[in-house]
Enzyme design. Sequence first.
Site, mmCIF file in Angstrom:
data_model
loop_
_atom_site.group_PDB
_atom_site.id
_atom_site.type_symbol
_atom_site.label_atom_id
_atom_site.label_comp_id
_atom_site.label_asym_id
_atom_site.label_seq_id
_atom_site.Cartn_x
_atom_site.Cartn_y
_atom_site.Cartn_z
ATOM 1 N N GLY A 187 0.800 -1.210 0.000
ATOM 2 C CA GLY A 187 0.000 0.000 0.000
ATOM 3 C C GLY A 187 0.836 1.265 0.000
ATOM 4 O O GLY A 187 1.880 1.356 -0.659
ATOM 5 N N SER A 188 0.398 2.256 0.767
ATOM 6 C CA SER A 188 1.017 3.581 0.725
ATOM 7 C C SER A 188 2.451 3.611 1.227
ATOM 8 O O SER A 188 3.149 4.614 1.010
ATOM 9 C CB SER A 188 0.179 4.576 1.528
ATOM 10 O OG SER A 188 -1.049 4.829 0.875
ATOM 11 N N ALA A 189 2.921 2.568 1.876
ATOM 12 C CA ALA A 189 4.332 2.533 2.263
ATOM 13 C C ALA A 189 5.224 2.579 1.031
ATOM 14 O O ALA A 189 6.372 3.033 1.096
ATOM 15 C CB ALA A 189 4.618 1.277 3.087
ATOM 16 N N LYS A 203 4.828 4.554 -1.351
ATOM 17 C CA LYS A 203 4.945 5.948 -1.788
ATOM 18 C C LYS A 203 6.318 6.531 -1.456
ATOM 19 O O LYS A 203 6.709 7.547 -2.039
ATOM 20 C CB LYS A 203 3.839 6.793 -1.166
ATOM 21 C CG LYS A 203 2.457 6.499 -1.745
ATOM 22 C CD LYS A 203 1.362 7.260 -1.022
ATOM 23 C CE LYS A 203 -0.015 6.894 -1.595
ATOM 24 N NZ LYS A 203 -1.120 7.483 -0.811
#
Length: 486
Positions: free
Chosen positions: A223-225, A227
């Site tokens: 997921g957003s990790a 980013k």
Amino acid sequence: MIAPRARRINIPLRHVALMCGGMMFALLANVTYLQALDSERLNEDPRNRRTMIARMENPRGGILLRDGTVVATSRKAGKAAYRYRRVYPGGPLYATITGHFSLRGTGGVEQAEEALLSGKDPRVKVHGLVEGTRDGATLRLTVDGAAQRAAYDGLRATGRPGAVVAIDPRTGAILAMVSLPSYDPNLYASFDAAILDMTDKRLRGDPADPLLNRAIQRTYPLGSAFKVITSAAALGSGRYDLGTHVGTPPSFHLPGTGTHLRDGRAACGDVDLPLLQAFRLSCDTPFAKIGIDLGQDALRERAEAFGFDTDDLEVPMPVTRSVYPAELDDARTAMSALGRSDVRATPLMIAMIAAAVANDGSLMRPHLVDEVRLADGTVIDVTEPSPYRRAVGAEEAERLTEMMIATTGKERTGAAAAFRRTKGAGRTGTEENVPAGEDHAVFSGFAPTVSPRIAVGVLVEGGGPDRRAASIAKGVIEAFLGGQAE
């Protein structure tokens, strides 16, 4: 007439003699093959009881934590057939690391460092011949007991499966490695074949898979990790900086599809935000657009710089490859920038992402074994820290650090709430497309923010979109640093 008859009688005797000679030759050839060429396979066959008896005849080397705490040792068994029994004082707490040693095989460090622990390594064997002993070598690990306990207790408190890995970003030393559910390796120390078979069958048949080391053997969507890596690629392209304004539309049409990516975060709004703020608020639509702008090759190149798509990691147990998928169209490239679209990483990799940023962009090779000692205390091997990848440049690492500090330093994010009064940097992630279950909770971060000493990766299966992963990481950080991270 007598002579010809005698010759006729000797013909079948000659055939029998030739056949017996051939059988004898085949038998000798087979024995020679087994002893000279196939002996290693036979010695490793788990059904070879004689080999197992020999392995239990001498004390196996111990496994210690960095402070000398014993987590695996050999004690006299008091049985005629098996002289020594393997004992694990920490039980499930360290099973992810130690693995087990038994009549039914090995796992973990016990398996990966079999030659040293058993004394078969030439360096250990030569010393044994000189000293007249057959003791195995002792391994001192890099693991910190306080960090390991905090990781284990924090993850267990969630009631969920998952994994936690902590690394010293300066050296690559693994400070903690936990996978839950765990098991008690002492259960494998039995010499009763029936009990051992029952234990092994129960653990291997358990749907919770307690024998699996989730920290290095299973990959997850992060997921957003991810980013952090997308931001690294953006900064490295020269087209973006922390102040570059990016649009945050509530909906973004994925090219070539009928699907719209929707950003439900009210804080993102429908405005232009600096990249730093879009990262802090974890807005999805601007990062999807950045992914398309950069292209799949740029994202893949940066992911590989962090260690994705490689099979060369051993800690010393082999590590499953973290994956950035190949041949993506624009829509999937956009989703990959958010850590979706089949982007998968081990919890070890999640920790390594933070470790690379914390160490000025230089990712050190992760390792568990610090040094190897013989029975008399002689050190025969010490692990020297070695660079593994140059993930980003030092200036880009500094800017990524600012972005990650912003995430944990503002009260409008879950990570910030979890890290209140603790000076750390990090990036949360929630994978929203977990099939048939709740979302995974992910955290990748480090502390202190100045001269970092620990990087942590946390994955809680079905942990949901909350602060659980960040709270676990905070507990590990504070346990290792002896209190609050300053």
